[in-house]
Design a protein around this motif. Sequence first.
Motif, mmCIF file in Angstrom:
data_model
loop_
_atom_site.group_PDB
_atom_site.id
_atom_site.type_symbol
_atom_site.label_atom_id
_atom_site.label_comp_id
_atom_site.label_asym_id
_atom_site.label_seq_id
_atom_site.Cartn_x
_atom_site.Cartn_y
_atom_site.Cartn_z
ATOM 1 N N UNK A 121 43.276 43.314 23.784
ATOM 2 C CA UNK A 121 42.747 42.360 24.754
ATOM 3 C C UNK A 121 43.219 42.868 26.116
ATOM 4 N N UNK A 122 42.322 43.010 27.059
ATOM 5 C CA UNK A 122 42.682 43.561 28.363
ATOM 6 C C UNK A 122 42.188 42.655 29.478
ATOM 7 N N UNK A 123 43.066 42.426 30.447
ATOM 8 C CA UNK A 123 42.745 41.600 31.608
ATOM 9 C C UNK A 123 43.242 42.296 32.858
ATOM 10 N N UNK A 124 42.821 41.797 34.026
ATOM 11 C CA UNK A 124 43.136 42.499 35.264
ATOM 12 C C UNK A 124 44.149 41.821 36.160
ATOM 13 N N UNK A 125 44.688 40.665 35.788
ATOM 14 C CA UNK A 125 45.733 40.064 36.616
ATOM 15 C C UNK A 125 46.698 39.242 35.765
ATOM 16 N N UNK A 126 47.816 38.885 36.379
ATOM 17 C CA UNK A 126 48.864 38.191 35.660
ATOM 18 C C UNK A 126 48.482 36.814 35.154
ATOM 19 N N UNK A 127 47.700 36.096 35.928
ATOM 20 C CA UNK A 127 47.274 34.760 35.505
ATOM 21 C C UNK A 127 46.423 34.830 34.235
ATOM 22 N N UNK A 140 47.463 44.042 20.861
ATOM 23 C CA UNK A 140 48.139 44.462 22.085
ATOM 24 C C UNK A 140 47.392 43.888 23.273
ATOM 25 N N UNK A 141 48.157 43.311 24.187
ATOM 26 C CA UNK A 141 47.609 42.790 25.438
ATOM 27 C C UNK A 141 47.880 43.801 26.532
ATOM 28 N N UNK A 142 46.839 44.191 27.247
ATOM 29 C CA UNK A 142 46.956 45.106 28.381
ATOM 30 C C UNK A 142 46.652 44.307 29.647
ATOM 31 N N UNK A 143 47.604 44.319 30.583
ATOM 32 C CA UNK A 143 47.404 43.659 31.876
ATOM 33 C C UNK A 143 47.511 44.747 32.934
ATOM 34 N N UNK A 144 46.371 45.142 33.477
ATOM 35 C CA UNK A 144 46.288 46.276 34.405
ATOM 36 C C UNK A 144 45.158 46.014 35.396
ATOM 37 N N UNK A 145 45.465 46.075 36.690
ATOM 38 C CA UNK A 145 44.435 45.791 37.690
ATOM 39 C C UNK A 145 43.568 47.002 38.031
ATOM 40 N N UNK A 146 44.031 48.208 37.735
ATOM 41 C CA UNK A 146 43.227 49.401 37.992
ATOM 42 C C UNK A 146 42.247 49.601 36.833
ATOM 43 N N UNK A 147 40.956 49.561 37.147
ATOM 44 C CA UNK A 147 39.928 49.603 36.103
ATOM 45 C C UNK A 147 39.976 50.869 35.256
ATOM 46 N N UNK A 148 40.176 52.032 35.880
ATOM 47 C CA UNK A 148 40.209 53.289 35.122
ATOM 48 C C UNK A 148 41.406 53.335 34.178
#
Length: 65
Positions: A30-36, A5-13
């Motif tokens: 796998x988690x990232x903080x922006x769309x790019x 599962x890929x998580x794309x979320x800019x809020x750290x909490x």
Amino acid sequence: MARRILVVEDDEKSRRLLIDVLSWHGYEVAAVENGEQGLAEARARRPDAALLDIQLPGLGGFELL
């Protein structure tokens, strides 16, 4: 084999909570903080599912989808 599962979320909490809950349930996350970064991860890892924040800086969730 665990589902990816890929998580794309800019809020750290929120991102940390999703990682913890999904990992506890046996998913490979796998988690990232922006769309790019999300687009790069999706291309590299080929996740089974993705959780996308709609309002991201730059490339938003709808555009990423």
